[in-house]
Every structure is written in C-alpha cells, then in structure tokens.
Design an enzyme around this catalytic site. Structure first.
Site, PDB file in Angstrom:
ATOM      1  N   HIS A  21      10.888  -9.119   1.124  1.00  0.00           N
ATOM      2  CA  HIS A  21      10.645  -7.682   0.957  1.00  0.00           C
ATOM      3  C   HIS A  21      11.947  -6.913   1.129  1.00  0.00           C
ATOM      4  O   HIS A  21      12.790  -7.283   1.962  1.00  0.00           O
ATOM      5  CB  HIS A  21       9.619  -7.212   1.999  1.00  0.00           C
TER       6      HIS A  21
ATOM      7  N   TYR B 265       2.937   4.813   0.711  1.00  0.00           N
ATOM      8  CA  TYR B 265       3.583   5.442   1.861  1.00  0.00           C
ATOM      9  C   TYR B 265       2.549   6.305   2.588  1.00  0.00           C
ATOM     10  O   TYR B 265       1.702   6.939   1.962  1.00  0.00           O
ATOM     11  CB  TYR B 265       4.750   6.315   1.416  1.00  0.00           C
TER      12      TYR B 265
ATOM     13  N   ASP C 151       0.848  -1.189   0.000  1.00  0.00           N
ATOM     14  CA  ASP C 151       0.000   0.000   0.000  1.00  0.00           C
ATOM     15  C   ASP C 151       0.883   1.238   0.000  1.00  0.00           C
ATOM     16  O   ASP C 151       2.102   1.139   0.199  1.00  0.00           O
ATOM     17  CB  ASP C 151      -1.025  -0.005   1.143  1.00  0.00           C
TER      18      ASP C 151
ATOM     19  N   PHE D  40       6.744   1.935  -4.305  1.00  0.00           N
ATOM     20  CA  PHE D  40       8.143   2.137  -3.886  1.00  0.00           C
ATOM     21  C   PHE D  40       8.698   3.519  -4.230  1.00  0.00           C
ATOM     22  O   PHE D  40       9.778   3.884  -3.788  1.00  0.00           O
ATOM     23  CB  PHE D  40       9.071   1.051  -4.467  1.00  0.00           C
TER      24      PHE D  40
END
Length: 208
Positions: free
Chosen positions: A175, A55, A53, A66
């Site tokens: 991740h 920031y 989701d 990202f």
C-alpha cells in the site's frame, strides 16, 4: 455487472446505506456515491486502481479511490503515489489531489467499500459493498480487451483471484501509505501500465 449481482444482497445493502445517510454523517456525499462509475464504466475501463474504503474526514471523499477534491490537502498515500509517478515516468505531480482527469481516460478508481461513517474508517465494511464492487471487478474481467488491474496493499491483492482472463495484466505492490515503510515506492507500476496498454493497442494514460 448484473449477472454477478445477488438482488437480496443488494436490497440489504440499499436499506443499510439509506439508513446510514439518514441518521449519520456519511462520506462521500450521496450525490458522489457512484462518481467512479459515472466517469468510467466497466466497459470503458483500461486501468482499474482498487482502494479499500473512502476517506473519513470532512471534505475529502468524492467517490474516487485515493482522490480528493481540489483545494483539499493531498493525503499522504496519494503523495506517495505522485512520488512514484515522478520517479517512474518523470511526470511532475499534479497541483492537487483530484484524480478526475485519470477517471475520464478510462481509469476506474474503485474502492471496495463505497461509503464510510465520519471519523470511523472501515465502518461500512462487510455490509454488502464488497459484493457490489466484486461484481464490478468481474465485469471488467469480462472485457475482451486488455485491462491493467492495479492492486496496492494486502486487502486489494486478495482481489487478484477475481481476474481470470489471460489478456489482462495484474500489478501488485504494498500500500502507498507512509505507514508501509517498504513495498510500494520503487514498484514502477506506471511504466508497466504504459507498456501493457501500448502493447495491447489501448493507448496511454496522460497521468499529468
């Protein structure tokens, strides 16, 4: 995406999102909500990089997984992505965290959930966005051309089941968050992306 979408789910999602933008501080800004699709449609996609989701801090989210706007400090997860890029391909990290140039080259920078309340990560999970973005993944899966699906982290890896056509390549790793001490750095995904796209005659992505 339309064949994969349920109008009733979309209606509930739309109502929820409108209400949240009207009553809460929500990221990204509404005009950036569909930036990923505006820069790279499912039909144009060569690489799909899936995040969870947006920031949730001010000024960061702008509709690409990202990515952050120029002038915003590069987040720790993206710093690790840049570190892997340099170690894998020798590409010097970009001067900022804006991944718009990647998106313009056919890299769909998709989050599974497209909105979030300020300061409340995953606050818009399970409201219907997953249905919408699963439809995007299925639409890319429908492509007759090779697409590389890049799934980092346990949440993203669950979406591997949506990729069924054998011409596609699925890359999975941990991740890139520094909270994940192993499983991402050293995955060498960027060289594998280059190899897969070159083999399929789809060109290369200029990651720099």
């Amino acid at each position: 995406m339309k064949p994969h979408l349920d109008p009733d789910v979309l209606a509930r999602l739309s109502s929820f999102v409108e209400s949240e933008y009207a009553s809460q501080t929500v990221y990204p800004p509404k005009e950036d909500l569909f930036t990923a699709f505006r820069l790279c449609s499912p039909e144009q996609t060569r690489v799909l990089i899936l995040g969870q989701d947006p920031y949730h801090k001010p000024g960061q989210a702008h509709g690409l997984s990202f990515s952050v706007r120029p002038g915003v400090s590069v987040p720790p997860s993206l710093r690790n992505v840049y570190k892997e890029l340099e170690e894998d391909l020798g590409v010097k990290p970009p001067s900022n965290g804006d991944l718009t140039p990647w998106a313009r080259q056919g890299v769909l920078l998709l989050n599974a959930v497209l909105t979030v309340r300020a300061g409340q990560p995953t606050s818009h999970a399970d409201k219907g966005w997953e249905h919408f973005t699963d439809a995007a993944i299925k639409a890319v899966n429908d492509s007759p051309f090779c697409v590389v699906f890049v799934l980092w982290g346990s949440y993203a890896r669950k979406k591997a089941a949506l990729v069924r056509n054998p011409q596609h390549v699925v890359l999975q790793a941990g991740h890139p968050s520094p909270m994940n001490p192993r499983g991402f750095l050293g995955c060498r995904h960027f060289s594998q992306i280059r190899e897969a796209l070159t083999k399929a005659g789809r060109g290369e992505v200029a990651w720099s």
